[in-house]
Design an enzyme around this catalytic site. Structure first.
Site, PDB file in Angstrom:
ATOM      1  CD  GLU A 161      -3.293  -0.262   0.469  1.00 25.82           C
ATOM      2  OE1 GLU A 161      -3.196   0.931   0.083  1.00 25.82           O
ATOM      3  OE2 GLU A 161      -4.305  -0.960   0.299  1.00 25.82           O
TER       4      GLU A 161
HETATM    5 ZN   LIG Z   1      -6.626  -0.573  -3.705  1.00 30.18          ZN
END
Ligand SMILES: [Zn+2]
Length: 282
Positions: free
Chosen positions: A247
């Protein structure tokens, strides 16, 4: 034709003629949407497309296989998935740069990569780009985890209050993009799966405990947990394949070049140290 003509013809030849029209159009859309992608560079990748599956809006579902240099036997199989969510620009952009690096003559990769530069093309190519596919489905809730029928819709209603951005679809693997990724997992039998998103600024991991990562570049491990129909629940928990989710910190801004290179090195090191060597131990 003389030898010199042959040689000069090969030097000036453009990669364009070898790309089918669907890929040419894909590269044009890709370059129009992202600053990191240039049209000729995209054509040079010679992307392959699924024969059996297309996106809802009939765009090609593209992939590229990368093998180690000098015909070395690969030390593992990495399925890399970018752009499950179409509006996470930085994640898709960085993946494109990594694919170029892996395909460059200087590449030192020891692995067989099955690289998906953009799993949700309809999402990225909408104006504005969307997280979901063209059916409005969050593909990362559409994977056929065994609990899908029982929990996916219920979780969407109760946990997400029917937030459209988390809609899991009408049935498990209802979407062609999901069906395609599931088929690739079944056929390629990856040693590890890496998927990339934004903007939580962390590393998530699902799968056998021994392969839990520490750091990739500046991103540190913090478990987010899985959801019915997420890739982590389907491939990590159900199929027991190590699934690493990056992320990035921002959906709009890229890390700097040093960090970009550092992260790709760390990804291979993760497979080498946590997965490949573990397999030797067993
Ligand atoms: Zn995503």
């Amino acid at each position: 034709m003389s030898m010199s003509q042959t040689a000069s013809a090969s030097v000036v030849s453009s990669p364009a003629p070898s790309n089918p029209p669907a890929i040419t159009e894909f590269c044009q859309d890709f370059a129009d949407k992202l600053r990191t992608v240039d049209y000729q560079g995209c054509l040079t990748l010679n992307l392959n497309q699924s024969i059996e599956h297309k996106s809802i809006e009939h765009r090609p579902l593209t992939y590229k296989e990368v093998l180690p240099a000098n015909n070395q036997p690969p030390k593992g199989r990495i399925l890399f998935i970018s752009g499950i969510h179409g509006d996470e620009y930085s994640a898709i952009s960085i993946s494109y740069l990594w694919l170029q690096t892996l395909l460059s003559p200087e590449s030192q990769t020891q692995y067989h990569w099955l690289f998906l530069p953009l799993a949700n093309p309809d999402g990225l190519f909408q104006s504005p780009a969307t997280r979901q596919n063209a059916d409005g489905v969050d593909l990362n809730r559409n994977f056929p985890s065994p609990d899908w029928d029982e929990l996916a819709i219920r979780t969407w209603k109760n946990h997400y209050r029917m937030n459209k951005r988390r809609y899991p679809g009408p049935t498990a693997a209802s979407e062609p993009e999901t069906q395609w990724m599931v088929q690739l997992v079944e056929r390629f039998k990856p040693t590890a799966i890496i998927s990339i998103h934004a903007p939580y600024g962390l590393l998530d991991y699902d799968g056998p405990e021994h392969a839990q990562p520490n750091k990739i570049g500046h991103l540190k491990h913090r478990a987010l947990g899985t959801y019915p129909g997420s890739l982590g629940r389907y491939a990590g928990e159900h199929l027991n394949i190590p699934v690493l989710t990056l992320e990035l910190k921002s959906a709009g801004r890229m890390p700097n070049q040093t960090e970009i290179n550092h992260m790709l090195n760390d990804l291979e090191t993760w497979v080498t140290e946590k997965i490949e060597q573990k397999e030797w131990d067993l």
